[in-house]
Design an enzyme around this catalytic site. Structure first.
Site, PDB file in Angstrom:
ATOM      1  N   CYS A   1       0.442  78.298  67.092  1.00  0.00           N
ATOM      2  CA  CYS A   1       1.550  78.113  66.154  1.00  0.00           C
ATOM      3  C   CYS A   1       1.194  76.946  65.229  1.00  0.00           C
ATOM      4  O   CYS A   1       0.624  75.948  65.675  1.00  0.00           O
ATOM      5  CB  CYS A   1       2.838  77.816  66.912  1.00  0.00           C
ATOM      6  SG  CYS A   1       4.269  77.683  65.833  1.00  0.00           S
TER       7      CYS A   1
ATOM      8  N   HIS B   1      -0.450  73.472  65.429  1.00  0.00           N
ATOM      9  CA  HIS B   1       0.204  72.362  66.137  1.00  0.00           C
ATOM     10  C   HIS B   1       0.612  72.731  67.570  1.00  0.00           C
ATOM     11  O   HIS B   1       1.358  72.009  68.206  1.00  0.00           O
ATOM     12  CB  HIS B   1       1.394  71.778  65.331  1.00  0.00           C
ATOM     13  CG  HIS B   1       2.458  72.755  64.954  1.00  0.00           C
ATOM     14  ND1 HIS B   1       3.052  72.740  63.698  1.00  0.00           N
ATOM     15  CD2 HIS B   1       3.078  73.750  65.636  1.00  0.00           C
ATOM     16  CE1 HIS B   1       3.984  73.689  63.636  1.00  0.00           C
ATOM     17  NE2 HIS B   1       4.012  74.299  64.805  1.00  0.00           N
ATOM     18  N   ASN B   2       0.097  73.846  68.071  1.00  0.00           N
ATOM     19  CA  ASN B   2       0.270  74.252  69.486  1.00  0.00           C
ATOM     20  C   ASN B   2      -1.049  74.850  69.943  1.00  0.00           C
ATOM     21  O   ASN B   2      -1.255  76.050  69.821  1.00  0.00           O
ATOM     22  CB  ASN B   2       1.343  75.357  69.599  1.00  0.00           C
ATOM     23  CG  ASN B   2       2.683  74.833  70.026  1.00  0.00           C
ATOM     24  OD1 ASN B   2       2.951  73.653  69.935  1.00  0.00           O
ATOM     25  ND2 ASN B   2       3.531  75.729  70.470  1.00  0.00           N
TER      26      ASN B   2
ATOM     27  N   PRO C   1       6.662  69.392  58.456  1.00  0.00           N
ATOM     28  CA  PRO C   1       7.887  69.876  57.807  1.00  0.00           C
ATOM     29  C   PRO C   1       9.140  69.200  58.367  1.00  0.00           C
ATOM     30  O   PRO C   1       9.203  68.879  59.547  1.00  0.00           O
ATOM     31  CB  PRO C   1       7.882  71.366  58.159  1.00  0.00           C
ATOM     32  CG  PRO C   1       7.214  71.416  59.497  1.00  0.00           C
ATOM     33  CD  PRO C   1       6.184  70.315  59.490  1.00  0.00           C
TER      34      PRO C   1
ATOM     35  N   MET D   1      15.304  72.735  57.503  1.00  0.00           N
ATOM     36  CA  MET D   1      15.789  73.429  56.318  1.00  0.00           C
ATOM     37  C   MET D   1      16.772  72.516  55.574  1.00  0.00           C
ATOM     38  O   MET D   1      17.770  72.091  56.139  1.00  0.00           O
ATOM     39  CB  MET D   1      16.499  74.712  56.797  1.00  0.00           C
ATOM     40  CG  MET D   1      17.093  75.556  55.697  1.00  0.00           C
ATOM     41  SD  MET D   1      17.642  77.167  56.352  1.00  0.00           S
ATOM     42  CE  MET D   1      18.828  76.707  57.605  1.00  0.00           C
TER      43      MET D   1
ATOM     44  N   SER E   1       9.699  67.661  53.365  1.00  0.00           N
ATOM     45  CA  SER E   1       8.511  67.943  54.169  1.00  0.00           C
ATOM     46  C   SER E   1       7.354  67.153  53.576  1.00  0.00           C
ATOM     47  O   SER E   1       7.431  66.716  52.427  1.00  0.00           O
ATOM     48  CB  SER E   1       8.196  69.441  54.158  1.00  0.00           C
ATOM     49  OG  SER E   1       9.227  70.174  54.794  1.00  0.00           O
TER      50      SER E   1
ATOM     51  N   HIS F   1       4.378  67.047  64.487  1.00  0.00           N
ATOM     52  CA  HIS F   1       4.326  68.373  63.854  1.00  0.00           C
ATOM     53  C   HIS F   1       5.602  68.703  63.104  1.00  0.00           C
ATOM     54  O   HIS F   1       5.745  69.798  62.573  1.00  0.00           O
ATOM     55  CB  HIS F   1       4.022  69.451  64.897  1.00  0.00           C
ATOM     56  CG  HIS F   1       5.193  69.905  65.717  1.00  0.00           C
ATOM     57  ND1 HIS F   1       6.072  69.038  66.315  1.00  0.00           N
ATOM     58  CD2 HIS F   1       5.619  71.164  66.048  1.00  0.00           C
ATOM     59  CE1 HIS F   1       6.988  69.739  66.979  1.00  0.00           C
ATOM     60  NE2 HIS F   1       6.726  71.019  66.833  1.00  0.00           N
ATOM     61  N   GLY F   2       6.548  67.784  63.058  1.00  0.00           N
ATOM     62  CA  GLY F   2       7.798  68.038  62.350  1.00  0.00           C
ATOM     63  C   GLY F   2       8.820  66.979  62.669  1.00  0.00           C
ATOM     64  O   GLY F   2       8.474  65.883  63.139  1.00  0.00           O
TER      65      GLY F   2
END
Length: 393
Positions: free
Chosen positions: A78, A266-267, A298, A301, A305, A322-323
């Site tokens: 992912c 990132h996985n 990122p 929503m 990002s 990763h986020g």
């Protein structure tokens, strides 16, 4: 904020870049991993760290002569892809809804798959190796072909963004689809069975592992690399379609050359050199950030990002977050927020605004600005993006 070593009594130290206190469950999960005999040096926790399965999401685990399949997880490979396009905000005027509708028509989301298999998919070299994958997936080749170039569900997304210079970027988040999931589950099940047969007392059954040199390890490592390549190529296929949709509306269908392209996992797990030794590095919700690496972090929503360049920090095993990381579970988000909250928090973004995406509301995630502040020693920011179109999986 640099990392801090958590004041815990574990055989291997736990270094954390998070500025929030970990919950008792999160601390227990970190301690479980740090107590495994084959862990190398220390565990690194990224600023977006939160509960996972077996190991924390947002953790980097280096190991000697062993790998934990459940720590890699079921969405093998992912990750993210982003492309900077030679277009500006002014060219988007009045076209956002049409772009979103065309994107939804071009790229299947959720459980959907492609009706036809295009040449770009059949040309992928990985298909020749399919027959050597774990026997439990031997009937899934046709499905894997039809799913290549599809987004999946959950927090996977397609976004059209603008940077601070009003330049257009395309960004997407996806992995290895059903085939990666099935491969992971087959191997996780095998690892658990082996631990049971050996009478091994693990702190958590999800930390069952394979030892290098064994047949089971070799089989898992082969399938893992295959699924990681599948995931990366899946993002390439979708990005090609994404570019075509945008070129149709902004360049009259004429092909254009991207100004920058990034594609990162990132996985996943890889063999790398750290502290002068060869180790297996599992990044569960973390991006590689050597000095040569571009990465994508990122927000949720409706949030910013970031495109980043790594600083090669050795303490993090050259990694970054990763986020933003979830602040609350999907079920809690659905209870806490309603449709009015979703509409308010996604104002100005062309996206679905219905109950089907309520669990992805920005308020369910940690503030991305704080996450970035916590990893100044891991990455430098190359571009700050804000989405104007979002398609959720």
């Amino acid at each position: 904020m640099p990392y801090q070593e958590l004041p815990l009594t574990t055989p291997n130290p736990i270094l954390s870049w998070a500025n929030h206190d970990l919950s008792p469950q999160e601390i227990a999960m970190a301690k479980n991993v740090a107590s495994l005999p084959f862990v190398f040096k220390h565990i690194s926790l990224m600023p977006d760290v939160h509960l996972g399965k077996g190991a924390l999401v947002g953790s980097v685990i280096a190991t000697k002569e062993a790998v934990i399949p459940a720590a890699v997880g079921v969405d093998i490979g992912c990750g993210m892809a982003a492309v900077k396009m030679p277009f500006t905000e002014a060219q988007l005027d009045g076209k956002l809804k049409k772009i979103r509708l065309d994107l939804e028509a071009a790229i299947p989301v959720g459980f959907e798959q492609n009706k036809n298999v295009e040449r770009q998919v059949t040309n992928w070299q990985g298909w020749s190796d399919f027959k050597h994958l774990q026997s439990g997936v031997k009937n899934l080749e046709t499905k894997a072909m039809k799913q290549m170039g599809s987004l999946g569900g959950g927090n996977h997304f397609l976004e059209l963004c603008l940077d601070t210079d009003n330049q257009v970027w395309l960004m997407l988040h996806s992995g290895s689809r059903n085939i990666g999931n099935q491969l992971a589950m087959c191997h996780i099940s095998t690892a658990r069975e082996l631990a049971k047969l050996a009478g091994e007392r693990l702190p958590d059954p999800d930390l069952a592992y394979f030892v290098a040199g064994t047949e089971e390890f070799t089989s898992y490592w082969h399938d893992l690399q295959w699924a990681q390549h599948y995931a990366s190529y899946n993002r390439d296929v979708m990005m090609s379609r994404f570019q075509s949709v945008v070129e149709k509306h902004l360049a009259g269908g004429k092909k254009t050359k991207p100004l920058l392209s990034v594609n990162c996992h990132h996985n996943y797990a890889e063999k790398e050199y750290h502290y002068g030794e060869e180790v297996y590095v599992t990044r569960k919700g973390a991006v590689r950030a050597t000095q040569e690496d571009y990465g994508i972090i990122p927000g949720s929503m409706g949030a910013k990002s970031f495109i980043v360049k790594g600083k090669g920090n050795p303490q993090s095993y050259c990694s970054c977050s990763h986020g933003a990381g979830r602040l609350m579970s999907r079920s809690k988000a659905k209870k806490q927020f309603d449709l009015d909250d979703l509409i308010a928090q996604t104002q100005g973004i062309e996206c679905r605004k219905d109950r089907g995406v309520l669990d992805e509301i920005p308020g369910a995630y940690k503030p991305i600005e704080q996450v970035m502040e916590n990893q100044k020693d891991l990455v430098e920011i190359v571009a700050t993006l804000k989405q104007v179109v979002c398609v959720k999986g």
